[in-house]
Design an enzyme around this catalytic site. Structure first.
Site, PDB file in Angstrom:
ATOM      1  NE  ARG A  17      -2.295  -1.613   3.383  1.00  0.00           N
ATOM      2  CZ  ARG A  17      -2.765  -1.371   4.616  1.00  0.00           C
ATOM      3  NH1 ARG A  17      -3.875  -0.618   4.825  1.00  0.00           N
ATOM      4  NH2 ARG A  17      -2.146  -1.564   5.557  1.00  0.00           N
ATOM      5  CG  ASN A  35      -4.131  -4.359   2.694  1.00  0.00           C
ATOM      6  OD1 ASN A  35      -3.717  -4.358   1.538  1.00  0.00           O
ATOM      7  ND2 ASN A  35      -3.663  -4.404   3.676  1.00  0.00           N
TER       8      ASN A  35
END
EC number: 6.2.-.-
Length: 785
Positions: A17, A35
């Site tokens: 990320r 996520n």
């Protein structure tokens, strides 16, 4: 334009990320990333060129620990959103994201650990998003700190700031810590240990001011230490000390099996062994396996480390603690599994005193718990490729990608020796860490706990359970005790070949050569020298090493001279030549020969492993073994690699073909009696086995039309045999498949069981579409996909 993007693979807990955040910011794209149960999702908005570059770079520039398996994108309406953000994780119906394996300490962390000005200077648990513990500390999913063994360590203000900063290397690094808030090292002196004169007192002590310095001093003085690693305890000692390794060997009850040696860097490895480019890449990879390397002559390593072996298992440090300890010792150290032979590795501090206290004088440990025990992986190079011999720490739980969807959830229970299990869902097979030999309660408990852990991690509820046909395997009994599942029995050697096919992402059909020590045959006899026509659904036995009795059953495995007696009786009857193996075992020879002739407690076997045992005993190399496969391993070590001669073995019959192992034994005896040295005899035997494999495959190609051969089974761990066999087959224009990603030994069986179970079920329900024409041999069709 705006794109919705889905990224699947090992993309959580690896800094993906923040990587996407940085990439989008650099390309001046707006949107968000997050996520969910399946992986990473993102939306990016900006000009078309920047969006196209994003889709390229998200794979090409992924973080070091990430494995991007699939990137899917679709165009969606623009929103005019400003800036790029990391959004909260989303829940999902079924977890399908993949978890990273434990990874060796990265260069950035090593630089910080060596910097006196850094707050993590000489901190033994330094880590970041690009390195450190993963699988061994995970208790559940999603992979967040509360579901790891770091849950009880409350981050200090400085660590918390790093953890929550998307621009920081430690953003969402779940094991992040420092000396102020993280695990702490200690050295316990153990009662009954060998540390007298170093302040040892009755009972454990944990008040040594500098545990690392004290541990290094003990190792330099030749003592044995238990050292806590990522997946369990190791037993360590100075690898150059004249008596330390012999002492460790005696206490561990490990008479002959080689120990692994840890050295500080690649240069040190090259001083001890010959290291090619593939070996160097394996040694320095983030996985940090034990690499089997040819030993150099005159190394300072003590003889007791790897007695009589041309190779040495070498590994480099993979934890900060290892780096610091090796620097303190200043010499290579033995680093072997912390167990007594035949037991699983110890991984809990509370078990060290009871199970290792009689071996080690001290315990270098810490207060970060290990959730799942995991042995070191073992690999080697073969003709510029890597071959995994034991797949465990550094590789597990990364998936073995499949070329098909298995459909329903599958559990495959594996074999008895070198056990692994496998869970499969979708297009992934999750092969477990090395469990060991299922021959005692503690190993069985490790097996069952491991299955429950994998089921939870990968959200697998098995509908289908595959197992070996051997009724006495504990893995088989476990499977048969399960309820509300579809049970699929898989023949051992078919599983070997299917494992090789899956390893190579192929479906067959192939001519499968499955050579090992023991496998339960469909006729109730012990197989192990098999020539199969096989695919991922079915098989047919087309050839075998002509069967002989195993006098004493399992005793013949422990005492190879019994197999020599069986083969010599077949070769010479009552006129066995005057050989050393007969003289050495004269007291029991007649009784064992009678047992072989009567068939009482002498099951029939076609095992290639038992043939190698017989030859090892005939050559005077090994009459009794201390570990599985020892006689065959030492036979390979004795053989001259430069010898090109080959003994000939007759190929008899038609369906199935039968190879005369007796011919090979008779040729060995003839040369021995003529004064040929054992090194040459051993080499000619190996070459003879390779030659007859190629000749049998040649005949089978004529009858089947199949020109691809798959080699599998523990006997093909023998590099001399493997090389000679591949050469002989390729000279006859065969295409040869061998193992690389999963072990050729029984550690790969569970993968084969899983793919067979998937294909058999789909074939039986009509879900498959044939992509290869079915091949018929003597009227028996093979079901193919």
């Amino acid at each position: 334009m705006r794109m919705a993007v889905r990224i699947d693979g090992v993309v959580q807990g690896v800094g993906f990320r923040p990587f996407v955040y940085g990439l989008a910011t650099r390309l001046r794209l707006s949107g968000h990333v997050g996520n969910d149960a399946s992986g990473v999702f993102a939306e990016v908005e900006g000009d078309a060129a920047a969006t196209k570059e994003f889709l390229r770079a998200v794979t090409a520039e992924a973080p070091p620990l990430a494995v991007v398996e699939d990137v899917r994108s679709r165009e969606i309406p623009p929103t005019g959103e400003a800036g790029f953000t990391i959004v909260a994780s989303l829940a999902g119906d079924e977890a399908s994201t993949l978890i990273s394996a434990d990874s060796a300490t990265c260069d950035d962390c090593l630089r910080e650990m060596a910097d006196p000005a850094d707050r993590r200077y000489r901190y033994p648990f330094i880590n970041c998003t690009n390195c450190g513990p993963r699988f061994t500390i995970v208790r559940g999913v999603p992979y967040d700190r509360p579901l790891t063994t770091m849950a009880d360590f409350v981050m200090c203000e400085a660590c918390s700031a790093e953890y929550h900063d998307p621009a920081d290397r430690r953003f969402h690094a779940q094991p992040v810590c420092c000396p102020a808030c993280g695990p702490r090292l200690r050295l316990d002196l153990l009662t009954g240990g060998d540390t007298a004169g170093h302040g040892a007192q009755p009972g454990p002590r944990a008040d040594i001011d500098d545990p690392l310095a004290a541990a290094a001093r003990l190792l330099r003085d030749g003592h044995v230490l238990a050292v806590k690693g990522l997946g369990g305890f190791h037993l360590a000692t100075d690898a150059t000390h004249p008596t330390a390794s012999a002492t460790l060997r005696a206490r561990k009850h490990r008479e002959d099996k080689p120990f692994a040696v840890m050295v500080p860097d690649l240069a040190a490895a090259r001083e001890l062994c010959e290291v090619n480019d593939v070996d160097a890449e394996l040694l320095t990879s983030r996985r940090r396996p034990i690499v089997l390397l040819p030993k150099r002559h005159g190394t300072p390593i003590a003889d007791a480390v790897a007695p009589g072996n041309r190779r040495l298992g070498v590994l480099l440090p993979y934890t900060p603690l290892h780096h610091l300890l090796l620097a303190g010792v200043g010499r290579p150290i033995v680093l072997t599994s912390g167990n007594i032979s035949d037991e699983p590795i110890v991984y809990r501090d509370e078990d060290v005193v009871d199970r290792l206290g009689a071996i080690a004088g001290a315990m270098l440990t810490h207060d970060r718990p290990i959730h799942i025990r995991t042995d070191d992986s073992v690999v080697r190079s073969f003709r510029r490729t890597a071959q995994v011999q034991r797949r465990s720490r550094g590789y597990v739980p990364e998936a073995v990608p499949l070329e098909f969807d298995v459909g329903r959830h599958i559990l495959a229970c594996g074999a008895e020796l070198k056990n692994t299990f496998c869970v499969a869902k979708g297009r992934h097979a999750f092969l477990s860490h090395h469990i060991g030999d299922l021959e005692n309660f503690e190993t069985l408990r490790s097996f069952t706990q491991g299955i429950e852990h994998f089921r939870a991690l990968f959200d697998v509820q098995p509908d289908v359970v595959a197992y070996d046909l051997h009724p006495e395997y504990l893995s088989t009994k476990y499977a048969l005790d399960l309820s509300d599942v579809e049970l699929v029995g898989v023949q051992h050697h078919h599983a070997h070949i299917a494992s090789c096919l899956a390893d190579n992402r192929e479906r067959g059909p192939v001519l499968g050569v499955a050579f090992d020590g023991t496998g339960y045959g469909t006729d109730g006899t012990i197989w192990g020298g098999e020539f199969l026509l096989a695919d991922l659904t079915s098989f047919r036995r087309l050839g075998l090493i002509d069967s002989v009795p195993m006098p004493g059953g399992a005793k013949a495995i422990k005492q190879p001279w019994r197999m020599a007696a069986a083969y010599l009786d077949r070769a010479y009857g009552d006129d066995v030549p005057d050989l050393g193996v007969v003289t050495r075992n004269a007291a029991d020879w007649r009784a064992v020969r009678s047992m072989a002739r009567s068939g009482v407690n002498a099951p029939s076997t076609s095992s290639a492993g038992r043939l190698f045992d017989a030859v090892a005993a005939v050559l005077g190399i090994r009459d009794a073994i201390n570990y599985e496969g020892q006689a065959a391993i030492e036979l390979e070590q004795v053989a001259s690699p430069s010898e090109r001669g080959a003994y000939e073995a007759a190929v008899m019959g038609d369906d199935p073909l039968r190879v005369s192992g007796v011919d090979l034994v008779r040729a060995c005896v003839a040369d021995l009696r003529a004064g040929v040295v054992p090194a040459v005899v051993a080499a000619r035997f190996h070459n003879g086995v390779a030659d007859v494999i190629a000749r049998v495959c040649d005949r089978l190609r004529t009858s089947t039309g199949i020109g691809t051969v798959a080699l599998s089974g523990g006997v093909f761990q023998n590099l001399l045999l493997l090389g000679a066999t591949v050469d002989a087959l390729e000279q006859r224009d065969f295409r040869v498949l061998i193992h690389s990603r999963v072990p050729t030994n029984d550690g790969g069986i569970s993968l084969g069981q899983a793919v067979i179970a998937a294909h058999q079920r789909r074939a039986a329900t009509g879900e498959t579409t044939p992509v290869v024409a079915a091949t018929s041999v003597s009227g028996s069709p093979l079901l193919l996909e």
